[in-house]
Every structure is written in C-alpha cells, then in structure tokens.
Design a protein around this motif. Structure first.
Motif, PDB file in Angstrom:
ATOM      1  N   THR A  29       9.762  42.256  68.979  1.00  0.00           N
ATOM      2  CA  THR A  29      11.050  42.615  69.579  1.00  0.00           C
ATOM      3  C   THR A  29      10.900  43.513  70.803  1.00  0.00           C
ATOM      4  O   THR A  29      11.889  43.924  71.390  1.00  0.00           O
ATOM      5  N   GLY A  30       9.635  43.836  71.165  1.00  0.00           N
ATOM      6  CA  GLY A  30       9.390  44.649  72.350  1.00  0.00           C
ATOM      7  C   GLY A  30       9.306  46.135  72.100  1.00  0.00           C
ATOM      8  O   GLY A  30       9.164  46.927  73.025  1.00  0.00           O
ATOM      9  N   LYS A  31       9.378  46.555  70.834  1.00  0.00           N
ATOM     10  CA  LYS A  31       9.329  47.976  70.501  1.00  0.00           C
ATOM     11  C   LYS A  31       7.867  48.418  70.326  1.00  0.00           C
ATOM     12  O   LYS A  31       7.119  47.805  69.581  1.00  0.00           O
ATOM     13  N   PRO A  32       7.453  49.490  71.021  1.00  0.00           N
ATOM     14  CA  PRO A  32       6.079  49.961  70.864  1.00  0.00           C
ATOM     15  C   PRO A  32       5.880  50.617  69.498  1.00  0.00           C
ATOM     16  O   PRO A  32       6.811  51.198  68.934  1.00  0.00           O
ATOM     17  N   TYR A  33       4.667  50.502  68.959  1.00  0.00           N
ATOM     18  CA  TYR A  33       4.337  51.154  67.698  1.00  0.00           C
ATOM     19  C   TYR A  33       2.941  51.750  67.791  1.00  0.00           C
ATOM     20  O   TYR A  33       2.110  51.328  68.585  1.00  0.00           O
ATOM     21  N   ARG A  34       2.712  52.777  66.980  1.00  0.00           N
ATOM     22  CA  ARG A  34       1.406  53.440  66.912  1.00  0.00           C
ATOM     23  C   ARG A  34       1.326  54.147  65.573  1.00  0.00           C
ATOM     24  O   ARG A  34       2.290  54.768  65.131  1.00  0.00           O
ATOM     25  N   GLY A  35       0.184  54.039  64.919  1.00  0.00           N
ATOM     26  CA  GLY A  35       0.021  54.706  63.642  1.00  0.00           C
ATOM     27  C   GLY A  35      -1.383  54.552  63.109  1.00  0.00           C
ATOM     28  O   GLY A  35      -2.259  53.967  63.755  1.00  0.00           O
ATOM     29  N   TYR A  36      -1.599  55.093  61.930  1.00  0.00           N
ATOM     30  CA  TYR A  36      -2.898  55.035  61.267  1.00  0.00           C
ATOM     31  C   TYR A  36      -2.773  54.192  60.013  1.00  0.00           C
ATOM     32  O   TYR A  36      -1.821  54.339  59.250  1.00  0.00           O
ATOM     33  N   VAL A  37      -3.738  53.311  59.817  1.00  0.00           N
ATOM     34  CA  VAL A  37      -3.730  52.427  58.648  1.00  0.00           C
ATOM     35  C   VAL A  37      -5.046  52.570  57.889  1.00  0.00           C
ATOM     36  O   VAL A  37      -6.092  52.872  58.465  1.00  0.00           O
ATOM     37  N   TRP A  59       3.658  60.424  71.489  1.00  0.00           N
ATOM     38  CA  TRP A  59       3.697  60.038  70.076  1.00  0.00           C
ATOM     39  C   TRP A  59       3.569  61.276  69.202  1.00  0.00           C
ATOM     40  O   TRP A  59       2.827  62.196  69.513  1.00  0.00           O
ATOM     41  N   ARG A  60       4.314  61.280  68.086  1.00  0.00           N
ATOM     42  CA  ARG A  60       4.313  62.426  67.171  1.00  0.00           C
ATOM     43  C   ARG A  60       4.257  61.925  65.733  1.00  0.00           C
ATOM     44  O   ARG A  60       5.008  61.017  65.362  1.00  0.00           O
ATOM     45  N   VAL A  61       3.379  62.537  64.939  1.00  0.00           N
ATOM     46  CA  VAL A  61       3.295  62.209  63.513  1.00  0.00           C
ATOM     47  C   VAL A  61       4.478  62.876  62.830  1.00  0.00           C
ATOM     48  O   VAL A  61       4.727  64.071  63.040  1.00  0.00           O
ATOM     49  N   PRO A  62       5.234  62.150  62.012  1.00  0.00           N
ATOM     50  CA  PRO A  62       6.377  62.766  61.311  1.00  0.00           C
ATOM     51  C   PRO A  62       5.927  63.927  60.431  1.00  0.00           C
ATOM     52  O   PRO A  62       4.839  63.883  59.849  1.00  0.00           O
ATOM     53  N   ASP A  63       6.749  64.964  60.321  1.00  0.00           N
ATOM     54  CA  ASP A  63       6.415  66.154  59.532  1.00  0.00           C
ATOM     55  C   ASP A  63       6.111  65.809  58.078  1.00  0.00           C
ATOM     56  O   ASP A  63       5.236  66.411  57.473  1.00  0.00           O
ATOM     57  N   GLU A  64       6.804  64.840  57.501  1.00  0.00           N
ATOM     58  CA  GLU A  64       6.602  64.497  56.098  1.00  0.00           C
ATOM     59  C   GLU A  64       5.231  63.827  55.851  1.00  0.00           C
ATOM     60  O   GLU A  64       4.765  63.741  54.733  1.00  0.00           O
ATOM     61  N   ALA A  65       4.576  63.365  56.910  1.00  0.00           N
ATOM     62  CA  ALA A  65       3.275  62.707  56.772  1.00  0.00           C
ATOM     63  C   ALA A  65       2.122  63.707  56.845  1.00  0.00           C
ATOM     64  O   ALA A  65       0.984  63.360  56.564  1.00  0.00           O
TER      65      ALA A  65
END
Length: 66
Positions: A29-37, A59-65
């Motif tokens: 859908t064109g939305k950028p994503y970034r994370g750790y798997v 990019w920011r890691v959510p506080d709950e993570a």
C-alpha cells in the motif's frame, strides 16, 4: 551524545534465539515499515518489534517494546 559530538548507534535487540534481524521496506500500500524480527524458523519465532515513524521522519521503538 550532543555534548561529546557522538552519534547514537542503534542497538539490535535480542530474543531467546539470539540477535534479531532488521526488516524494512515499503508495503504493497506504499507505507514504509521497519522493525526487528526473530531469526528462528517460523513456528518458533518470537514476537517482532515494529517501529513507528515519527513526524520528524525518524524511526522510534514503541515504549511498550522496551
């Protein structure tokens, strides 16, 4: 970091299987994503940590993570 002129380096999180891998790109859908798997085989994978894109474009890691 500002006082010393240092650059903050992103820390790679660990799960019970070891270091997590960074995954980033653009969705269909064109939305950028970034994370750790988790790098374990699919049935044993730990929960991914997805980052949020801030209004400043960083990019920011959510506080709950944390």
């Amino acid at each position: 970091a500002k006082t010393l002129g240092a650059e903050v380096v992103e820390t790679i999180p660990n799960c019970k299987h070891g270091s997590m891998a960074i995954k980033e790109g653009t969705s269909k859908t064109g939305k950028p994503y970034r994370g750790y798997v988790c790098t374990a085989a699919r049935p044993q994978q730990c929960k991914p940590i997805w980052m949020n894109l801030t209004a400043q474009g960083t990019w920011r890691v959510p506080d709950e993570a944390i």
